[in-house]
Enzyme design. Structure first.
Site, PDB file in Angstrom:
ATOM      1  N   GLU A  93      17.140 -18.272  -8.833  1.00 19.53           N
ATOM      2  CA  GLU A  93      18.117 -17.264  -9.266  1.00 19.53           C
ATOM      3  C   GLU A  93      19.473 -17.857  -8.892  1.00 19.53           C
ATOM      4  O   GLU A  93      19.913 -17.755  -7.751  1.00 19.53           O
ATOM      5  CB  GLU A  93      17.902 -15.921  -8.570  1.00 19.53           C
ATOM      6  N   CYS A 109      27.149 -12.941  -8.421  1.00 16.79           N
ATOM      7  CA  CYS A 109      26.575 -13.905  -9.357  1.00 16.79           C
ATOM      8  C   CYS A 109      26.571 -13.373 -10.777  1.00 16.79           C
ATOM      9  O   CYS A 109      26.483 -14.138 -11.737  1.00 16.79           O
ATOM     10  CB  CYS A 109      25.164 -14.293  -8.932  1.00 16.79           C
TER      11      CYS A 109
END
Length: 319
Positions: free
Chosen positions: A65, A100
């Site tokens: 991720e 993010c």
């Protein structure tokens, strides 16, 4: 501190303490531990550069991720103007852009440009103040680094500062932290797609910084080309209730988590937290039974063969 309290909550809720080891250390120390220990799989959350290095060190036994240059496309239908402008501000500048899934680039239809969406975004951004921490220190970039990136973008023909672009003032924050006003730089779509500019335009700044561009009905394919050429397809948003428009964009993009509809956002993890990178077999998901099974398990065959041997069985000739 936050993670330690979370672990304590898990134990309080019944998790056997021996089921989890929490290790608090620097990235370099953890990297050495991961390389030496016989882990079957590692799920990594962090920068794309570290993810690539770990993939090599661990011979591909990793789920990722990682970073993403997350985009938002404003469709042709202009409705719920104030809400859309507020959501765009939240996506780009909440937590000072240190997410993010932060909105890194907006592709804005001319209809929204004419309606004044950039001016409204600027107005919302101007409300952010250091005093209430709605804007604050950036951990990953210094002020000088963010301004240098902005100045490189401004060298592109037609580029300009839409709003922001100045260091925050009246603070005592150490220089190793970035202190920048919520900033947006406009770059013409055709210039952004040129090979000599594309890499710079599509560089993620982990702070209160985004790139804006505009398009019309005839140049939508240029927007889709930009989305395809980006290297990390993490989160995205298609702000439109126009079903045909949404279908075209969704059918030509591959981001791991994509919101669509007039309330679409790039941030705020859904129940199925699938933060890509989409199209990468290492892409990780968390939070649902399917995601957990995919990341932490694998397909395995167990063949049962314990029936009786037929009476009169004789050993056949070697084959």
């Amino acid at each position: 501190i936050v993670m330690e309290q979370f672990v304590r909550m898990l134990i309080h809720c019944g998790m056997p303490p021996e089921d989890m080891d929490m290790i608090h250390c620097g990235g370099r120390s953890m990297g050495e531990l991961i390389k030496k220990a016989p882990f079957r799989v590692t799920q990594f959350t962090g920068s794309s550069g570290v993810a690539e290095n770990l993939a090599k060190e661990l011979h591909g036994k990793i789920r990722v991720e990682d970073a993403g240059f997350d985009w938002k496309i404003f469709g042709p239908d202009v409705i719920d103007f104030d809400y859309v402008a507020w959501q765009a501000d939240q996506d780009a500048y909440a937590c000072s852009g240190q997410k993010c899934s932060a909105q890194s680039m907006c592709f804005i239809h001319d209809n929204w440009m004419k309606a004044g969406i950039v001016e409204k975004m600027a107005q919302n951004a101007s409300r952010r103040k250091l005093q209430d921490l709605s804007i604050g220190p950036v951990l990953s970039h210094t002020t000088e680094e963010m301004l240098a990136h902005m100045n490189r973008l401004l060298e592109i023909p037609g580029a300009y500062v839409a709003f922001g672009g100045k260091p925050l003032e009246n603070h005592t924050t150490p220089k190793q932290y970035g202190m920048l006003e919520p900033t947006a730089v406009f770059v013409p779509i055709r210039e952004a797609l040129k090979p000599e500019h594309f890499g710079e335009v599509m560089t993620e700044i982990f702070g209160p910084f985004q790139v804006l561009t505009s398009y019309d009905d005839d140049s939508l394919d240029l927007v889709l080309e930009a989305c395809e050429r980006m290297s990390h397809h993490l989160t995205a948003a298609v702000v439109s209730n126009d079903v045909r428009f949404r279908d075209k964009v969704l059918g030509h993009t591959v981001n791991g988590t994509t919101y669509h509809g007039i309330r679409a956002r790039t941030t705020g993890a859904p129940q199925n937290h699938w933060f890509g990178p989409a199209g990468d077999p290492r892409g990780a998901g968390i939070g649902t039974p399917y995601a957990i099974q995919l990341v932490w398990s694998c397909h395995r065959e167990i063949i049962q063969d314990h029936g009786e041997i037929p009476k009169g069985w004789k050993q056949p000739l070697p084959s």
